[in-house]
Scaffold this active site. Sequence first.
Site, PDB file in Angstrom:
ATOM      1  N   HIS A   1       1.322 -38.120  -3.978  1.00 25.81           N
ATOM      2  CA  HIS A   1       0.089 -38.682  -3.417  1.00 25.81           C
ATOM      3  C   HIS A   1       0.388 -39.853  -2.477  1.00 25.81           C
ATOM      4  O   HIS A   1      -0.454 -40.710  -2.261  1.00 25.81           O
ATOM      5  CB  HIS A   1      -0.893 -39.101  -4.530  1.00 25.81           C
ATOM      6  CG  HIS A   1      -1.520 -37.914  -5.229  1.00 25.81           C
ATOM      7  ND1 HIS A   1      -2.780 -37.459  -4.923  1.00 25.81           N
ATOM      8  CD2 HIS A   1      -1.032 -37.086  -6.177  1.00 25.81           C
ATOM      9  CE1 HIS A   1      -3.056 -36.399  -5.702  1.00 25.81           C
ATOM     10  NE2 HIS A   1      -2.012 -36.160  -6.450  1.00 25.81           N
ATOM     11  N   THR A   2       1.580 -39.887  -1.955  1.00 27.49           N
ATOM     12  CA  THR A   2       1.922 -40.884  -0.942  1.00 27.49           C
ATOM     13  C   THR A   2       1.759 -40.319   0.461  1.00 27.49           C
ATOM     14  O   THR A   2       1.613 -41.084   1.414  1.00 27.49           O
ATOM     15  CB  THR A   2       3.378 -41.365  -1.122  1.00 27.49           C
ATOM     16  OG1 THR A   2       4.205 -40.212  -1.296  1.00 27.49           O
ATOM     17  CG2 THR A   2       3.503 -42.272  -2.338  1.00 27.49           C
TER      18      THR A   2
ATOM     19  N   ASP B   1       4.111 -30.839   2.126  1.00 24.86           N
ATOM     20  CA  ASP B   1       4.515 -29.490   1.734  1.00 24.86           C
ATOM     21  C   ASP B   1       4.994 -28.688   2.939  1.00 24.86           C
ATOM     22  O   ASP B   1       6.004 -27.987   2.886  1.00 24.86           O
ATOM     23  CB  ASP B   1       3.340 -28.752   1.080  1.00 24.86           C
ATOM     24  CG  ASP B   1       2.866 -29.435  -0.190  1.00 24.86           C
ATOM     25  OD1 ASP B   1       3.539 -30.379  -0.649  1.00 24.86           O
ATOM     26  OD2 ASP B   1       1.817 -29.019  -0.712  1.00 24.86           O
TER      27      ASP B   1
ATOM     28  N   GLY C   1      -0.281 -21.695  -7.255  1.00 21.05           N
ATOM     29  CA  GLY C   1      -1.072 -22.707  -7.948  1.00 21.05           C
ATOM     30  C   GLY C   1      -0.273 -23.494  -8.966  1.00 21.05           C
ATOM     31  O   GLY C   1      -0.833 -24.118  -9.854  1.00 21.05           O
TER      32      GLY C   1
ATOM     33  N   SER D   1       1.128 -22.436  -0.978  1.00 20.88           N
ATOM     34  CA  SER D   1       0.258 -22.560   0.194  1.00 20.88           C
ATOM     35  C   SER D   1       1.068 -22.893   1.448  1.00 20.88           C
ATOM     36  O   SER D   1       0.897 -22.257   2.486  1.00 20.88           O
ATOM     37  CB  SER D   1      -0.834 -23.604  -0.042  1.00 20.88           C
ATOM     38  OG  SER D   1      -0.292 -24.854  -0.386  1.00 20.88           O
TER      39      SER D   1
HETATM   40  P1  ADP Z   1       0.206 -24.186  -4.617  1.00 19.45           P
HETATM   41  O1  ADP Z   1       0.424 -24.506  -3.184  1.00 19.45           O
HETATM   42  O2  ADP Z   1       0.600 -25.288  -5.520  1.00 19.45           O
HETATM   43  O3  ADP Z   1       0.805 -22.890  -5.049  1.00 19.45           O
HETATM   44  P2  ADP Z   1      -2.512 -24.051  -3.693  1.00 19.45           P
HETATM   45  O4  ADP Z   1      -3.808 -24.042  -4.417  1.00 19.45           O
HETATM   46  O5  ADP Z   1      -2.256 -25.124  -2.713  1.00 19.45           O
HETATM   47  O6  ADP Z   1      -1.380 -24.023  -4.817  1.00 19.45           O
HETATM   48  O7  ADP Z   1      -2.322 -22.676  -2.940  1.00 19.45           O
HETATM   49  C1  ADP Z   1      -2.449 -21.457  -3.654  1.00 19.45           C
HETATM   50  C2  ADP Z   1      -3.333 -20.503  -2.861  1.00 19.45           C
HETATM   51  O8  ADP Z   1      -2.642 -20.071  -1.680  1.00 19.45           O
HETATM   52  C3  ADP Z   1      -3.637 -19.218  -3.612  1.00 19.45           C
HETATM   53  O9  ADP Z   1      -4.751 -19.387  -4.463  1.00 19.45           O
HETATM   54  C4  ADP Z   1      -3.923 -18.258  -2.470  1.00 19.45           C
HETATM   55  O10 ADP Z   1      -5.224 -18.449  -1.982  1.00 19.45           O
HETATM   56  C5  ADP Z   1      -2.950 -18.721  -1.405  1.00 19.45           C
HETATM   57  N1  ADP Z   1      -1.682 -17.966  -1.465  1.00 19.45           N
HETATM   58  C6  ADP Z   1      -0.465 -18.450  -1.719  1.00 19.45           C
HETATM   59  N2  ADP Z   1       0.468 -17.483  -1.664  1.00 19.45           N
HETATM   60  C7  ADP Z   1      -0.176 -16.336  -1.372  1.00 19.45           C
HETATM   61  C8  ADP Z   1       0.222 -14.967  -1.188  1.00 19.45           C
HETATM   62  N3  ADP Z   1       1.502 -14.595  -1.280  1.00 19.45           N
HETATM   63  N4  ADP Z   1      -0.740 -14.069  -0.905  1.00 19.45           N
HETATM   64  C9  ADP Z   1      -2.024 -14.439  -0.799  1.00 19.45           C
HETATM   65  N5  ADP Z   1      -2.458 -15.698  -0.955  1.00 19.45           N
HETATM   66  C10 ADP Z   1      -1.559 -16.649  -1.251  1.00 19.45           C
HETATM   67 MG    MG Z   2      -0.559 -26.061  -2.121  1.00 22.50          MG
END
Ligand code: ADP
Ligand code: MG
Length: 394
Positions: free
Chosen positions: A38-39, A184, A134, A140
């Site tokens: 969170h920085t 990220d 997630g 993401s």
């Molecule tokens: P994190 O980045 O920690 O994994 P986020 O909530 O930031 O969690 O991002 C996860 C979201 O990104 C998923 O819910 C989906 O919407 C999208 N996502 C990530 N990877 C994929 C993938 N391979 N195919 C489809 N959607 C994806």
């Molecule tokens: Mg993410």
Amino acid sequence: MTIATTHDAATALFTALTGAAPAGVWSAPGRVNLIGEHTDYNEGFVLPFAIPHRTVAAVGTRDDSRIRVASTFTDAPVEVAIDELDRLFPTPTGKTPAVPEWAAYPLGVAWALRQAGTTGSGLDIAIASDVPVGAGLSSSAAIEGATASALNDLWDAGLDRTALARIGRRAENEAVGAPTGIMDQMASMLGQPDEAIFLDCRSLEAVVVPVGIAEAGLAILVIDTRVKHAHSTGGYGERRAACERGAAIMGVPSLRDVSVDDLARAEELMDDVTFRRVRHVVTENQRVLDMVRVLREQGARAIGDLLVASHASMRDDFEISVPELDTAVETALAAGALGARMTGGGFGGAAIALIEQDAVQRVSDAVTAAFADAGFIEPVIFTVTPAAGAHRDA
Ligand code: ADP
Ligand code: MG
């Protein structure tokens, strides 16, 4: 899944979708943040590294002006006309995207590139990934990075890695509607084997720092609690607002401009909650700087206390930990980890533990047993090493 399997999955999906072979295959990794939580949106410092888990995009051009995205994570491809993107995005604050949320990541990248002045032919995009979703490992940024790298090449955008990281962030902020920082995307774009990325989130200046974890006989264990976080809702936005409030009270543009020496004055000026949010960010920035120095001067064996202090600050001051993350950290430490902390935005996701290489099984078993005792769902536990950032694979 190995990277070869993920490639095969993306290519097979592309072929099932189009009946043809892709023009190319691009991939980008997830990341672990060693320290600096969170920085990033406070224009401070972070020290993430890219992990071996990657998202792969198999992409081909089309004769028309439509974009179709498909993912092995879902049965339903999403197709839009390219000029429709400008009507679909940005997603208004507090609203969900006008397309299925997952599709807003890759389509948001295409939109952000158009906003930056680049566009091109229609595209088919098939995505596969072995980055846990997630889990705080940034699936993401991986999907954004793989898509941005592909479109940069196929649309001849000529953007460098930092610019592509910004495109990914814009997609996440404005198309998905998740108010996250730049860490990220920078980690996913700039990662290098055996290096962490010391990033100044104000200047976006990035310096690679050798982590030397393997040389020290150590390993980084990721403990995915499988408690899903959600950035676009929940406490993340509230924490950002508290940081902005704190900066305003201190009369500075961002908390980057508040030092540990200023905290006594901050405590006098702020309510308790705002002060503790500020204290986390200010001390966390200092811990990133300390970590870089300790890694350079003493090596990976000496960073354990900083990891532990970072976790305590997130648990007590920023209040973004959850019982599963605390159990993971405490159990790993009790089982002999040199340090441990939750990683990522919090409210679920993963913890990391710095352990002896020969302790992987012992610490994993201890954490699994502690989760069972507490009645938590079984965690997913694996080791990671710093890996390469986004690139074209084929
Ligand atoms: P994190 O980045 O920690 O994994 P986020 O909530 O930031 O969690 O991002 C996860 C979201 O990104 C998923 O819910 C989906 O919407 C999208 N996502 C990530 N990877 C994929 C993938 N391979 N195919 C489809 N959607 C994806
Ligand atoms: Mg993410």
